[in-house]
Design a protein around this motif. Structure first.
Motif, PDB file in Angstrom:
ATOM      1  N   HIS A 189       2.593  13.455   3.915  1.00 14.89           N
ATOM      2  CA  HIS A 189       3.836  13.963   4.503  1.00 14.89           C
ATOM      3  C   HIS A 189       3.817  13.775   6.012  1.00 14.89           C
ATOM      4  N   SER A 190       4.907  13.215   6.556  1.00 17.77           N
ATOM      5  CA  SER A 190       5.087  13.079   8.005  1.00 17.77           C
ATOM      6  C   SER A 190       3.942  12.269   8.626  1.00 17.77           C
ATOM      7  N   PHE A 191       3.182  12.834   9.565  1.00 19.95           N
ATOM      8  CA  PHE A 191       2.022  12.138  10.125  1.00 19.95           C
ATOM      9  C   PHE A 191       1.096  11.672   9.008  1.00 19.95           C
ATOM     10  N   GLY A 192       0.918  12.512   8.001  1.00 21.54           N
ATOM     11  CA  GLY A 192       0.062  12.166   6.873  1.00 21.54           C
ATOM     12  C   GLY A 192       0.570  10.967   6.095  1.00 21.54           C
ATOM     13  N   GLY A 193       1.881  10.675   6.229  1.00 22.62           N
ATOM     14  CA  GLY A 193       2.438   9.506   5.563  1.00 22.62           C
ATOM     15  C   GLY A 193       1.911   8.210   6.149  1.00 22.62           C
ATOM     16  N   LYS A 194       1.812   8.158   7.481  1.00 22.79           N
ATOM     17  CA  LYS A 194       1.258   6.955   8.101  1.00 22.79           C
ATOM     18  C   LYS A 194      -0.248   6.862   7.860  1.00 22.79           C
ATOM     19  N   VAL A 195      -0.923   7.992   7.813  1.00 26.63           N
ATOM     20  CA  VAL A 195      -2.352   7.971   7.464  1.00 26.63           C
ATOM     21  C   VAL A 195      -2.512   7.437   6.041  1.00 26.63           C
ATOM     22  N   ALA A 196      -1.620   7.842   5.154  1.00 23.52           N
ATOM     23  CA  ALA A 196      -1.665   7.355   3.765  1.00 23.52           C
ATOM     24  C   ALA A 196      -1.496   5.841   3.713  1.00 23.52           C
ATOM     25  N   LEU A 197      -0.548   5.308   4.497  1.00 21.84           N
ATOM     26  CA  LEU A 197      -0.349   3.857   4.542  1.00 21.84           C
ATOM     27  C   LEU A 197      -1.589   3.154   5.095  1.00 21.84           C
ATOM     28  N   GLY A 198      -2.180   3.720   6.148  1.00 23.10           N
ATOM     29  CA  GLY A 198      -3.398   3.151   6.719  1.00 23.10           C
ATOM     30  C   GLY A 198      -4.556   3.186   5.740  1.00 23.10           C
ATOM     31  N   LEU A 199      -4.615   4.256   4.945  1.00 24.94           N
ATOM     32  CA  LEU A 199      -5.676   4.395   3.949  1.00 24.94           C
ATOM     33  C   LEU A 199      -5.516   3.342   2.851  1.00 24.94           C
ATOM     34  N   VAL A 200      -4.297   3.143   2.380  1.00 26.66           N
ATOM     35  CA  VAL A 200      -4.045   2.122   1.360  1.00 26.66           C
ATOM     36  C   VAL A 200      -4.397   0.743   1.911  1.00 26.66           C
ATOM     37  N   ASP A 201      -3.972   0.470   3.125  1.00 20.92           N
ATOM     38  CA  ASP A 201      -4.274  -0.808   3.785  1.00 20.92           C
ATOM     39  C   ASP A 201      -5.782  -1.053   3.820  1.00 20.92           C
ATOM     40  N   SER A 202      -6.543  -0.044   4.221  1.00 24.98           N
ATOM     41  CA  SER A 202      -8.001  -0.177   4.316  1.00 24.98           C
ATOM     42  C   SER A 202      -8.641  -0.371   2.946  1.00 24.98           C
ATOM     43  N   LEU A 203      -8.185   0.387   1.952  1.00 27.57           N
ATOM     44  CA  LEU A 203      -8.747   0.287   0.608  1.00 27.57           C
ATOM     45  C   LEU A 203      -8.455  -1.078  -0.016  1.00 27.57           C
ATOM     46  N   LEU A 204      -7.248  -1.613   0.220  1.00 25.31           N
ATOM     47  CA  LEU A 204      -6.896  -2.918  -0.340  1.00 25.31           C
ATOM     48  C   LEU A 204      -7.704  -4.037   0.315  1.00 25.31           C
ATOM     49  N   LYS A 205      -7.938  -3.926   1.622  1.00 19.58           N
ATOM     50  CA  LYS A 205      -8.703  -4.954   2.323  1.00 19.58           C
ATOM     51  C   LYS A 205     -10.177  -4.916   1.931  1.00 19.58           C
ATOM     52  N   ASP A 206     -10.687  -3.709   1.685  1.00 20.93           N
ATOM     53  CA  ASP A 206     -12.087  -3.575   1.270  1.00 20.93           C
ATOM     54  C   ASP A 206     -12.263  -4.054  -0.168  1.00 20.93           C
ATOM     55  N   ASN A 207     -11.421  -3.529  -1.049  1.00 21.10           N
ATOM     56  CA  ASN A 207     -11.326  -3.992  -2.452  1.00 21.10           C
ATOM     57  C   ASN A 207     -12.634  -3.886  -3.235  1.00 21.10           C
ATOM     58  N   SER A 208     -13.583  -3.087  -2.740  1.00 21.51           N
ATOM     59  CA  SER A 208     -14.861  -2.969  -3.448  1.00 21.51           C
ATOM     60  C   SER A 208     -14.871  -1.805  -4.435  1.00 21.51           C
ATOM     61  N   SER A 209     -13.881  -0.898  -4.291  1.00 23.76           N
ATOM     62  CA  SER A 209     -13.882   0.283  -5.158  1.00 23.76           C
ATOM     63  C   SER A 209     -12.569   0.435  -5.916  1.00 23.76           C
ATOM     64  N   GLY A 210     -11.863  -0.666  -6.087  1.00 19.82           N
ATOM     65  CA  GLY A 210     -10.590  -0.604  -6.798  1.00 19.82           C
ATOM     66  C   GLY A 210      -9.439  -0.292  -5.861  1.00 19.82           C
ATOM     67  N   ASN A 211      -8.224  -0.403  -6.379  1.00 22.77           N
ATOM     68  CA  ASN A 211      -7.037  -0.175  -5.572  1.00 22.77           C
ATOM     69  C   ASN A 211      -6.284   1.065  -6.027  1.00 22.77           C
ATOM     70  N   PRO A 212      -5.674   1.793  -5.081  1.00 18.13           N
ATOM     71  CA  PRO A 212      -4.801   2.898  -5.493  1.00 18.13           C
ATOM     72  C   PRO A 212      -3.585   2.340  -6.214  1.00 18.13           C
ATOM     73  N   SER A 213      -3.090   3.054  -7.202  1.00 16.78           N
ATOM     74  CA  SER A 213      -1.936   2.566  -7.958  1.00 16.78           C
ATOM     75  C   SER A 213      -0.626   2.893  -7.261  1.00 16.78           C
ATOM     76  N   HIS A 214      -0.605   4.006  -6.520  1.00 17.87           N
ATOM     77  CA  HIS A 214       0.657   4.409  -5.907  1.00 17.87           C
ATOM     78  C   HIS A 214       0.421   5.205  -4.622  1.00 17.87           C
ATOM     79  N   CYS A 215       1.253   4.937  -3.623  1.00 19.70           N
ATOM     80  CA  CYS A 215       1.242   5.683  -2.365  1.00 19.70           C
ATOM     81  C   CYS A 215       2.643   6.241  -2.133  1.00 19.70           C
ATOM     82  N   PHE A 216       2.724   7.530  -1.880  1.00 22.35           N
ATOM     83  CA  PHE A 216       4.003   8.176  -1.569  1.00 22.35           C
ATOM     84  C   PHE A 216       4.013   8.598  -0.101  1.00 22.35           C
ATOM     85  N   VAL A 217       5.018   8.134   0.622  1.00 23.16           N
ATOM     86  CA  VAL A 217       5.167   8.455   2.040  1.00 23.16           C
ATOM     87  C   VAL A 217       6.355   9.401   2.163  1.00 23.16           C
TER      88      VAL A 217
END
Length: 292
Positions: A97-125
């Motif tokens: 939520h709010s600031f946490g929404g951009k953190v969520a996007l950054g977290l998804v970005d990092s997880l997708l680039k790393d790709n060693s532990s799977g990908n999140p299925s959904h991100c809600f901003v």
């Protein structure tokens, strides 16, 4: 970081490896308790999930950590927390939520680039824009930027929560906001049991400044996201004027180009505090990912 893990049976401090995980992130000046009600409802409704609620650095009981205090620093804090609590695979769902929404996007970005532990299925901003934010155009006295500016003028320690409410309302803040801010103070025994802030105001101001500058338009159209199985849903509060025609049009164009990998959902008759104004419609939007 301060955190808790909730499922339909208990509160825990370590993950259950047999369950899926949803991460819930609050906004500036809050803590993980702000989103407890809807998070607990999700945990009760979908018992195959555990809900990780985390408090950002410099907020609540979380330490401030080392500078710089940025969105990506918060992402790094979360990745370290995942290791600490034994979350070896990517969380399936990330909600911010709010600031946490951009953190969520950054977290998804990092997880997708790393790709060693799977990908999140959904991100809600939740009511957070993907682009640059200009708070100077917001004349609302209760806006986050106005609140932070005014909080620096309040002299602490202060004798009581009632005094804090009196001080804030005398500066023009609404009574509900002043009452909510009393959740962000704690007694300090070394200062005669008077009240002090529960957060690091300097760190939070730095985080908010970075939030305003960070943009995720490029990520939403990136090959990284397109080739993953992750989806990103922006939940727009209808009464939030920050959602300009230009922002909405651009996001809808991306929705069409990505065939719904990125999408926008309008939450009618809601202000910025979507989980307070429209908890049931918001729950229904979030539930779609838990049901998949």
């Amino acid at each position: 970081l301060s955190y808790e893990i909730y499922d339909s049976t208990e509160l825990r401090k370590s993950v259950d490896p047999t369950k899926k995980t949803a991460v819930v992130l609050h906004g500036i000046l809050g803590n993980h308790k702000n989103l407890r009600q809807i998070s607990y409802k999700l945990g009760d409704s979908f018992p195959d999930y555990q809900i990780l609620l985390a408090t950002h650095r410099g907020h609540g009981e979380s330490s401030s950590g080392q500078p710089p205090h940025t969105v990506y620093s918060c992402v790094g804090d979360l990745l370290n927390l995942f290791k600490e609590i034994g979350l070896s695979s990517s969380p399936e769902i990330i909600i911010g939520h709010s600031f946490g929404g951009k953190v969520a996007l950054g977290l998804v970005d990092s997880l997708l680039k790393d790709n060693s532990s799977g990908n999140p299925s959904h991100c809600f901003v939740l009511d957070s824009l993907p682009g640059v934010v200009d708070f100077s155009k917001n004349n609302d006295k209760d806006s986050v930027a106005s609140v932070i500016s005014s909080l620096k003028k309040i002299k602490l320690p202060i004798q009581s929560k009632e005094k804090l409410i009196e001080e804030m309302t005398s500066q023009g803040f609404s009574l509900p906001l002043a009452q909510w801010m009393t959740l962000n103070v704690k007694r300090d025994r070394q200062l005669g049991n008077q009240f002090v802030w529960l957060f690091d105001l300097k760190a939070i101001e730095s985080m908010l400044n970075d939030y305003c500058k960070v943009q995720y338009w490029d990520f939403l159209k990136s090959k990284t996201l397109m080739e993953s199985e992750s989806k990103v849903t922006f939940v727009q509060a209808e009464r939030n004027p920050a959602w300009t025609l230009d922002v909405v049009t651009t996001l809808d164009q991306i929705q069409a180009e990505t065939q719904g990998i990125v999408q926008r959902k309008l939450l009618k008759d809601s202000g910025h505090w979507v989980h307070v104004d429209q908890p049931l419609p918001l729950f229904n939007i979030l539930s779609s990912a838990f049901e998949d």
